[in-house]
Design a protein around this motif. Structure first.
Motif, PDB file in Angstrom:
ATOM      1  N   MET A   1      23.369  65.170 -65.655  1.00 36.54           N
ATOM      2  CA  MET A   1      22.192  65.304 -64.810  1.00 36.54           C
ATOM      3  C   MET A   1      21.368  64.021 -64.904  1.00 36.54           C
ATOM      4  N   ALA A   2      21.269  63.287 -63.809  1.00 35.44           N
ATOM      5  CA  ALA A   2      20.451  62.078 -63.762  1.00 35.44           C
ATOM      6  C   ALA A   2      19.030  62.462 -63.364  1.00 35.44           C
ATOM      7  N   VAL A   3      18.081  62.079 -64.173  1.00 34.76           N
ATOM      8  CA  VAL A   3      16.684  62.420 -63.929  1.00 34.76           C
ATOM      9  C   VAL A   3      15.973  61.195 -63.377  1.00 34.76           C
ATOM     10  N   ARG A   4      15.236  61.378 -62.271  1.00 33.72           N
ATOM     11  CA  ARG A   4      14.524  60.289 -61.617  1.00 33.72           C
ATOM     12  C   ARG A   4      13.032  60.596 -61.557  1.00 33.72           C
ATOM     13  N   ILE A   5      12.234  59.555 -61.624  1.00 32.11           N
ATOM     14  CA  ILE A   5      10.788  59.652 -61.402  1.00 32.11           C
ATOM     15  C   ILE A   5      10.588  59.194 -59.967  1.00 32.11           C
ATOM     16  N   VAL A  22       8.948  64.202 -61.855  1.00 30.08           N
ATOM     17  CA  VAL A  22      10.242  63.999 -62.507  1.00 30.08           C
ATOM     18  C   VAL A  22      11.157  65.088 -61.974  1.00 30.08           C
ATOM     19  N   ALA A  23      12.316  64.687 -61.428  1.00 31.46           N
ATOM     20  CA  ALA A  23      13.238  65.656 -60.829  1.00 31.46           C
ATOM     21  C   ALA A  23      14.677  65.197 -61.016  1.00 31.46           C
ATOM     22  N   ASP A  24      15.587  66.151 -60.934  1.00 35.36           N
ATOM     23  CA  ASP A  24      17.011  65.842 -60.926  1.00 35.36           C
ATOM     24  C   ASP A  24      17.296  65.034 -59.655  1.00 35.36           C
ATOM     25  N   SER A  25      18.132  64.022 -59.756  1.00 36.57           N
ATOM     26  CA  SER A  25      18.375  63.140 -58.617  1.00 36.57           C
ATOM     27  C   SER A  25      19.041  63.841 -57.447  1.00 36.57           C
ATOM     28  N   GLU A  26      19.667  64.995 -57.668  1.00 37.05           N
ATOM     29  CA  GLU A  26      20.354  65.704 -56.598  1.00 37.05           C
ATOM     30  C   GLU A  26      19.463  66.715 -55.872  1.00 37.05           C
ATOM     31  N   PRO A  66      12.648  55.395 -62.841  1.00 38.64           N
ATOM     32  CA  PRO A  66      11.807  55.441 -61.636  1.00 38.64           C
ATOM     33  C   PRO A  66      12.534  54.852 -60.433  1.00 38.64           C
ATOM     34  N   THR A  67      12.225  55.368 -59.246  1.00 37.39           N
ATOM     35  CA  THR A  67      12.746  54.793 -58.018  1.00 37.39           C
ATOM     36  C   THR A  67      12.039  53.461 -57.777  1.00 37.39           C
TER      37      THR A  67
END
Length: 81
Positions: A1-5, A22-26, A66-67
């Protein structure tokens, strides 16, 4: 699970307001998220960026990335522009 801000959009039509989350990238843009780190209001002059730095450092320590948009907003918030 890749986590992204990243950002999620709130507000009315033509009146955007964003949360830094903060959310799962999918997950979808406005879908489920893990935590709220702050807000971004582009309609204020100058734009208002509020971030909980303690939560941010905690999530980045856990490996959240972060994006590019959030990275630039965090840089602006740090310099105080």
């Amino acid at each position: 699970m890749a986590v992204r801000i990243r950002l999620t959009r709130l507000g009315r039509k033509k009146k955007p307001f964003y949360r830094i989350i903060v959310a799962d990238s999918e997950c979808p843009r406005d879908g489920k998220f893990l935590d709220i780190l702050g807000t971004y209001d582009p309609l204020q002059d100058p734009a208002v960026i509020k971030v909980d730095n303690e939560k941010l450092q905690d999530w980045m320590g856990k490996g959240a990335l972060p994006t590019t948009t959030v990275k630039s907003l965090l840089k602006k918030a740090a310099t105080g522009e």
